[in-house]
Write an enzyme that holds these catalytic residues in place. Structure first.
Site, short mmCIF file in Angstrom:
data_model
loop_
_atom_site.label_atom_id
_atom_site.label_comp_id
_atom_site.label_asym_id
_atom_site.label_seq_id
_atom_site.Cartn_x
_atom_site.Cartn_y
_atom_site.Cartn_z
N PHE A 125 -50.69 75.83 33.18
CA PHE A 125 -51.02 76.47 31.90
C PHE A 125 -49.73 76.81 31.18
CE2 PHE A 125 -51.95 79.82 28.90
CZ PHE A 125 -53.04 79.29 28.22
N ASP A 161 -41.40 77.77 33.62
CA ASP A 161 -42.25 78.63 32.80
C ASP A 161 -42.54 79.91 33.58
OD1 ASP A 161 -44.21 79.97 31.41
OD2 ASP A 161 -45.49 78.21 31.09
N LYS A 210 -45.09 87.42 28.13
CA LYS A 210 -45.99 88.45 28.65
C LYS A 210 -45.36 89.82 28.94
CE LYS A 210 -49.93 85.73 29.87
NZ LYS A 210 -49.85 84.31 30.20
C1 LIG Z 1 -49.97 83.17 29.26
C2 LIG Z 1 -49.10 82.00 29.56
C3 LIG Z 1 -48.60 81.19 28.52
C4 LIG Z 1 -48.99 81.36 27.08
O1 LIG Z 1 -48.55 82.55 26.54
P1 LIG Z 1 -49.09 83.05 25.10
O2 LIG Z 1 -48.29 84.27 24.85
O3 LIG Z 1 -50.56 83.29 25.24
O4 LIG Z 1 -48.80 81.96 24.13
C5 LIG Z 1 -47.72 80.18 28.88
N1 LIG Z 1 -47.37 79.96 30.16
C6 LIG Z 1 -47.85 80.71 31.17
C7 LIG Z 1 -47.42 80.43 32.57
C8 LIG Z 1 -48.74 81.74 30.90
O5 LIG Z 1 -49.26 82.46 31.91
#
Ligand SMILES: *Cc1c(COP(=O)(O)O)cnc(C)c1O
Length: 394
Positions: free
Chosen positions: A129, A214, A243
Site C-alpha cells: 500500500f 516507504d 502519518k
Molecule cells: C497510509 C499509507 C500511505 C498513504 O498515506 P496518505 O497520507 O493516506 O496519502 C502510504 N504508504 C503507507 C505504507 C501507508 O501506510
C-alpha cells in the site's frame, strides 16, 4: 447520514468523538474509548499531548504559513533532525504519505533517465500500500483500489513481498528502483524474512537501483526504532514518511541519500503547503517528545508486553494463526474473516482495526501505558475467545 453532502468514499463507523486525552477518546455522551488505532498510526503522542498543543499554539500565534519562496527556519531545523536520526542527507516536504511516495516515484524516474533508461521501471510488492494518488495507486498492489481508474501510470513490476530471489531474478534493464514497506501495514502487518531488506540493499547497490523504503506507517517510532529499517542496519536511498510525523498535523516527507541526493533541483518538484511552519513545528514537537520521554524504548516494551500477553492467552487457540509485528505495530491473524470485531471492540470501549480481511491490527499511540495495555489485551483476548470455533479444514 444518508443524505449528507459528504462524498461517501469512506465506510464510517456510527460514532464521532468530541475530545481526546492521552490514549483515550471521548464521545458526546462522555463515554470513553481506548484508542488502539491512533488515527491509523497518526496520533503518535496520543490526543491533546501538552507538548504538541503548546508547540502548535505558539506557532499559530507567530506564523502558520509563508511560502517555499522564502526560507523557513523550522523546516530547515526539522530536516536537520530527520537527517540526524536517519543518516539520510536531505529532505523534501509534502503533506501526506501519497505525496511522499509520488516524490519517490519521480526520483526513481529521474535516476533512470540519468542512466539513459527511456522508460524506467520500479519494482513494487504484492499487497503493497503506497496511497491513493494515481502513481502511488499504481504502485499499490490492490486491483480493487485501482478498478475504474485505468489507465494506471505505467512502469511498475510486481513481485511477491519478502521474496528476495524473485527480485534477484528480474533481468529487465529498465529497472531504476525498488519501492518497499519494511513491514506491510494495510497488507496485514506482514513482516518480511529477516534478510529481505539487507538483501535488497545489496542488490540495489550492485545494480544501481534506488532502494526506496516507504516508512509512512512504520516510521517515527512506531516499531520501537525511529525508522523500522534501522532494525536491519541498512540505509536506503529514499525514505518516505508521513502519518506519525506531525502527530495529527498533516505532513509528509521524502528523504534522500547517496545517488538520490542530487536528483531534484530548483523547479523539479514542489508543494504549496509542503513543510509549512505549523506542520514543521508540530513535527519537531513530536520528535522532541519521543526523544525526551524515551518513547522508542517505551514502544518496544509496551509492544512486547502486548504481543507476549496475547500469545500466552490466546496463542494456542485454533482461531489464532499468527501474532506478529514490531513495537506498537501489531497484527493478530485469525483463521476466519473478522471485520465484525471492529464493532464489537468499540462496543467494549476499544478502537481497533481489521485489515487484509482477517488480521486484527493494533496501532496504539506510543504513549500508551501499562494499565491501558492490560485493558487492551483483556478486551482483544475476550473478543478472540468468543469467536466461533473455525470449521475443521479438510
Ligand atoms: C497510509 C499509507 C500511505 C498513504 O498515506 P496518505 O497520507 O493516506 O496519502 C502510504 N504508504 C503507507 C505504507 C501507508 O501506510
Amino acid at each position: 447520514m444518508a443524505d449528507s453532502h459528504l462524498i461517501p468514499t469512506y465506510k464510517r463507523q456510527p460514532i464521532a468523538f468530541e475530545r481526546g486525552e492521552g490514549a483515550w477518546l471521548y464521545d458526546s455522551q462522555g463515554n470513553r474509548y481506548l484508542d488502539a488505532l491512533a488515527g491509523i498510526a497518526v496520533n503518535a503522542l496520543g490526543h491533546s499531548h501538552p507538548a504538541l498543543v503548546a508547540a502548535i499554539t505558539d506557532q499559530a500565534s507567530r506564523l502558520l504559513h509563508t511560502s517555499n519562496l522564502y526560507e523557513i527556519d523550522v523546516q530547515t531545523a526539522l530536516a536537520d533532525r530527520l537527517c540526524a536520526y536517519s543518516g539520510m542527507e536531505a529532505v523534501f516536504f509534502g503533506n501526506s504519505g501519497s505525496e511522499a511516495n509520488e516524490a519517490a516515484i519521480k526520483l526513481a524516474r529521474l535516476h533512470g533517465h540519468a542512466r539513459d533508461i527511456d522508460a524506467p521501471r520500479i519494482v513494487v510488492m504484492e499487497n503493497a500500500f503506497h496511497g491513493r494518488t494515481l502513481a502511488a495507486l499504481a504502485a499499490t498492489g490492490n486491483v480493487n483500489a485501482q478498478k475504474g481508474f485505468e489507465p494506471m501510470p505505467e512502469g511498475f513490476i510486481r513481485v511477491p513481498y519478502g521474496d528476495l530471489a524473485a527480485v534477484e531474478a528480474l533481468d529487465d534493464t529498465r529497472i531504476a528502483a525498488v519501492l518497499v514497506e519494511p513491514i506491510q501495514g494495510e497488507g496485514g502487518v506482514r513482516v518480511p524474512p529477516a534478510d529481505f531488506l539487507a538483501g535488497l540493499r545489496t542488490l540495489c547497490s550492485d545494480r544501481d537501483w534506488l532502494l526506496m523504503i516507504d516508512e509512512v506507517q512504520t516510521g517515527v517510532g512506531r516499531t520501537g526504532h525511529w525508522f523500522a529499517h534501522q532494525a536491519t542496519g541498512i540505509t536506503p536511498d529514499v525514505m518516505c514518511l508521513a502519518k506519525g510525523l506531525g502527530g495529527g498535523v498533516p505532513i509528509g516527507a521524502a528523504l534522500v541519500a547517496g545517488p538520490a541526493r542530487t536528483l531534484f533541483g530548483p523547479g523539479s518538484h514542489g508543494s504549496t503547503f509542503g513543510g509549512n511552519p505549523l506542520a514543521c513545528r508540530a513535527a519537531l514537537a513530536v520528535l522532541d517528545t519521543i526523544e525526551n520521554d524515551k518513547l522508542l524504548a517505551h514502544a518496544q516494551a509496551m509492544g512486547e508486553s502486548i504481543r507476549t500477553q496475547i500469545e500466552a492467552r490466546v496463542g494456542e487457540l485454533d482461531i489464532v494463526t499468527d501474532i506478529r509485528g514490531a513495537g506498537l505495530m501489531i497484527g493478530i491473524e485469525l483463521a476466519e474473516p473478522c471485520a465484525a470485531l471492529v464493532d464489537t471492540a468499540r462496543e467494549h470501549g476499544v478502537l481497533l482495526n481489521v485489515t487484509a480481511t482477517n488480521v486484527i491490527r493494533l496501532l496504539p499511540p506510543l504513549i500508551i501505558g501499562p494499565a491501558e495495555v492490560e485493558r487492551l489485551v483483556d478486551v482483544v483476548c475476550q473478543l478472540i475467545e468468543t469467536m466461533p470455533i473455525p470449521a475443521t479444514q479438510t
